[in-house]
Design an enzyme around this catalytic site. Sequence first.
Site, mmCIF file in Angstrom:
data_model
loop_
_atom_site.group_PDB
_atom_site.id
_atom_site.type_symbol
_atom_site.label_atom_id
_atom_site.label_comp_id
_atom_site.label_asym_id
_atom_site.label_seq_id
_atom_site.Cartn_x
_atom_site.Cartn_y
_atom_site.Cartn_z
ATOM 1 C CG HIS A 1 -2.048 0.877 1.291
ATOM 2 N ND1 HIS A 1 -2.429 1.671 0.241
ATOM 3 C CD2 HIS A 1 -2.891 1.199 2.317
ATOM 4 C CE1 HIS A 1 -3.457 2.423 0.606
ATOM 5 N NE2 HIS A 1 -3.742 2.161 1.868
ATOM 6 C CG HIS B 1 -3.845 0.755 -8.329
ATOM 7 N ND1 HIS B 1 -5.175 0.693 -7.998
ATOM 8 C CD2 HIS B 1 -3.262 1.587 -7.432
ATOM 9 C CE1 HIS B 1 -5.377 1.466 -6.943
ATOM 10 N NE2 HIS B 1 -4.243 2.018 -6.576
ATOM 11 C CG ASP C 1 2.986 4.866 -3.922
ATOM 12 O OD1 ASP C 1 3.003 6.061 -3.588
ATOM 13 O OD2 ASP C 1 2.221 4.030 -3.426
HETATM 14 N N1 CMC Z 1 5.286 -6.755 -10.540
HETATM 15 C C1 CMC Z 1 5.210 -7.941 -11.160
HETATM 16 N N2 CMC Z 1 4.071 -8.642 -11.318
HETATM 17 C C2 CMC Z 1 2.958 -8.120 -10.782
HETATM 18 C C3 CMC Z 1 2.949 -6.880 -10.112
HETATM 19 C C4 CMC Z 1 4.160 -6.195 -10.001
HETATM 20 N N3 CMC Z 1 4.235 -5.018 -9.395
HETATM 21 N N4 CMC Z 1 1.687 -6.608 -9.699
HETATM 22 C C5 CMC Z 1 0.929 -7.632 -10.083
HETATM 23 N N5 CMC Z 1 1.695 -8.543 -10.745
HETATM 24 C C6 CMC Z 1 1.219 -9.775 -11.387
HETATM 25 C C7 CMC Z 1 0.796 -10.809 -10.361
HETATM 26 O O1 CMC Z 1 1.885 -11.639 -9.999
HETATM 27 C C8 CMC Z 1 -0.268 -11.529 -11.129
HETATM 28 O O2 CMC Z 1 0.371 -12.343 -12.089
HETATM 29 P P1 CMC Z 1 -0.272 -13.794 -12.488
HETATM 30 O O3 CMC Z 1 -1.608 -13.473 -13.113
HETATM 31 O O4 CMC Z 1 0.714 -14.401 -13.403
HETATM 32 O O5 CMC Z 1 -0.425 -14.540 -11.187
HETATM 33 C C9 CMC Z 1 -0.974 -10.438 -11.912
HETATM 34 O O6 CMC Z 1 0.045 -9.429 -12.117
HETATM 35 C C10 CMC Z 1 -2.176 -9.842 -11.226
HETATM 36 O O7 CMC Z 1 -1.760 -9.322 -9.984
HETATM 37 P P2 CMC Z 1 -2.599 -9.376 -8.642
HETATM 38 O O8 CMC Z 1 -1.651 -9.726 -7.506
HETATM 39 O O9 CMC Z 1 -3.803 -10.242 -8.828
HETATM 40 O O10 CMC Z 1 -3.083 -7.884 -8.496
HETATM 41 P P3 CMC Z 1 -3.728 -7.245 -7.212
HETATM 42 O O11 CMC Z 1 -4.825 -6.374 -7.700
HETATM 43 O O12 CMC Z 1 -4.073 -8.265 -6.187
HETATM 44 O O13 CMC Z 1 -2.520 -6.399 -6.606
HETATM 45 C C11 CMC Z 1 -1.041 -4.623 -6.131
HETATM 46 C C12 CMC Z 1 -2.378 -5.024 -6.758
HETATM 47 C C13 CMC Z 1 -0.907 -3.097 -6.139
HETATM 48 C C14 CMC Z 1 -0.987 -5.103 -4.664
HETATM 49 C C15 CMC Z 1 0.104 -5.296 -6.935
HETATM 50 O O14 CMC Z 1 0.049 -4.860 -8.280
HETATM 51 C C16 CMC Z 1 1.480 -4.997 -6.345
HETATM 52 O O15 CMC Z 1 1.894 -5.697 -5.417
HETATM 53 N N6 CMC Z 1 2.195 -3.955 -6.876
HETATM 54 C C17 CMC Z 1 3.469 -3.577 -6.299
HETATM 55 C C18 CMC Z 1 3.252 -2.776 -5.028
HETATM 56 C C19 CMC Z 1 2.784 -1.371 -5.313
HETATM 57 O O16 CMC Z 1 3.321 -0.667 -6.163
HETATM 58 N N7 CMC Z 1 1.766 -0.930 -4.549
HETATM 59 C C20 CMC Z 1 1.259 0.451 -4.625
HETATM 60 C C21 CMC Z 1 -0.145 0.543 -5.078
HETATM 61 S S1 CMC Z 1 -0.576 2.228 -5.483
HETATM 62 C C22 CMC Z 1 -0.600 3.071 -3.996
HETATM 63 C C23 CMC Z 1 -1.706 2.646 -3.111
HETATM 64 O O17 CMC Z 1 -2.877 2.659 -3.519
HETATM 65 O O18 CMC Z 1 -1.402 2.364 -1.964
#
Ligand code: CMC
Length: 436
Positions: free
Chosen positions: A274, A314, A370
């Site tokens: 987050h 995101h 971010d």
């Molecule tokens: N790098 C590499 N792969 C990723 C990333 C990433 N940053 N984010 C998602 N994926 C992949 C994930 O492994 C999955 O792949 P597969 O379908 O092969 O299993 C696919 O993309 C879908 O991801 P998800 O985990 O289902 O997506 P989510 O909606 O649950 O997670 C997130 C969203 C923001 C937690 C995630 O994208 C992440 O961990 N990003 C990095 C951390 C980050 O930058 N967070 C800040 C968010 S913006 C500020 C805020 O609102 O707080």
Amino acid sequence: MSKGTATQTDALSVTDGRTGKTYDLPITDGAVRAMDLRQIKETPDEFGTLSYDPAFLNTAACRSAITFIDGDKGILRYRGYPIEQLAERATFLETAWLLRHGELPSPKQYDQWVHDITFHTYVHENIKNFLQGFRYDAHPMSMLCSTVAALSSFYPNAKNIFDPEERNLSFVRLIAKVPTLAAFIYRHGKGMPFVYPDNDLSYVENFLSMVARMSEPRYESRPVFTRATEVLFILHADHEQNCSTTAVRTVGSSHADPFSAVAAGIAALYGPLHGGANEAVLRMIEQIGHPKNVKAFIEEVKAGTGQKLMGFGHRVYKSYDPRARIVKRLADDVFKEVGMDKDLEVALELECIALSDDYFTSRKLYPNVDFYTGLIYRSMKFPTDFFTVLFAIARTAGWLAQWEEMLQDKEQKIARPRQIYVGHGERPYKSTLSPK
Ligand code: CMC
């Protein structure tokens, strides 16, 4: 859709394969009520059907009129106003008023609001002793979380959450004092004396003064930094039902005081998935070290080693994070003044490679807000572990607006999800400890 009014348009017909019975579940604003599922049961003495939605991927927990996001189109609006226009033309305090009240303030309301916030920027002297108890290397978010929670003990009347005057005072106190706490935390980490608020300065200028002032009688921040901070505060002020806002609403739903609820929001924001992501982005960039190492790093991420490209992806935005576009422009302005450095080059290379790589584009992973905020804050010489504190200062405005909306929503009750129990059935206790 007009805000606030529920419009029933249709019904969802569900046939229970076990009984052959059909149920019509009203669809209102595109949603069925999870409670309507309860009537679906095989036998009359059953509990009824639950909806199962870990991490709330497809569950609306409230009706809200504060922030609108269209993740597919990359739209973000506060109370109907596009984020781009607010970032360009509004102040942070004007935005904070808007989030709470739903309309922009009149000049008189704005002056009073700014006056009230300015009047409440000082914190009780005991807070200083409290902060001195932390180790020199304590994480700023741990310190912020605990000092905001501690503020609750200084204002016991804040518990009167259904008294509009007390609520107003809590809004003012929190928005006014969180920057003071943040600046004191910064100075504690540096071993520098605390700088008291300067009530002749604007909200952002005063914060930067409390952070950076040394012996000069009045601190003057660089205009490009003041502007960048103001815009970043506006961009971070609210983001509808994210993890920390959900924490604030959940804790607030037990009728805890707003200082405790906001402390819960700060705890949630701390996590690297987050608000902690801006810190994680910078650590990742430091770890990569040089633009020539970017390709290998991207390959590691794609290989699924558990490494993520921090600052990408995101839960809601699946085209582009509109805040990222604004921050990128802001970063250009800042770097024009302070110059490029190696980390920025690494970041640009990362962005360029990831945006043209099928792994990221097919998963709709784009830079989020971010990805760039950390770079700006670092060029302002904020330590990496302080970035999330800057996010928390701004988000306090949104948390409070959401908390008040929750309190005034007649449909809300104490938040209490159901579970699907998958553990053991009843079994007799037999000690596994050796007999005494
Ligand atoms: N790098 C590499 N792969 C990723 C990333 C990433 N940053 N984010 C998602 N994926 C992949 C994930 O492994 C999955 O792949 P597969 O379908 O092969 O299993 C696919 O993309 C879908 O991801 P998800 O985990 O289902 O997506 P989510 O909606 O649950 O997670 C997130 C969203 C923001 C937690 C995630 O994208 C992440 O961990 N990003 C990095 C951390 C980050 O930058 N967070 C800040 C968010 S913006 C500020 C805020 O609102 O707080």
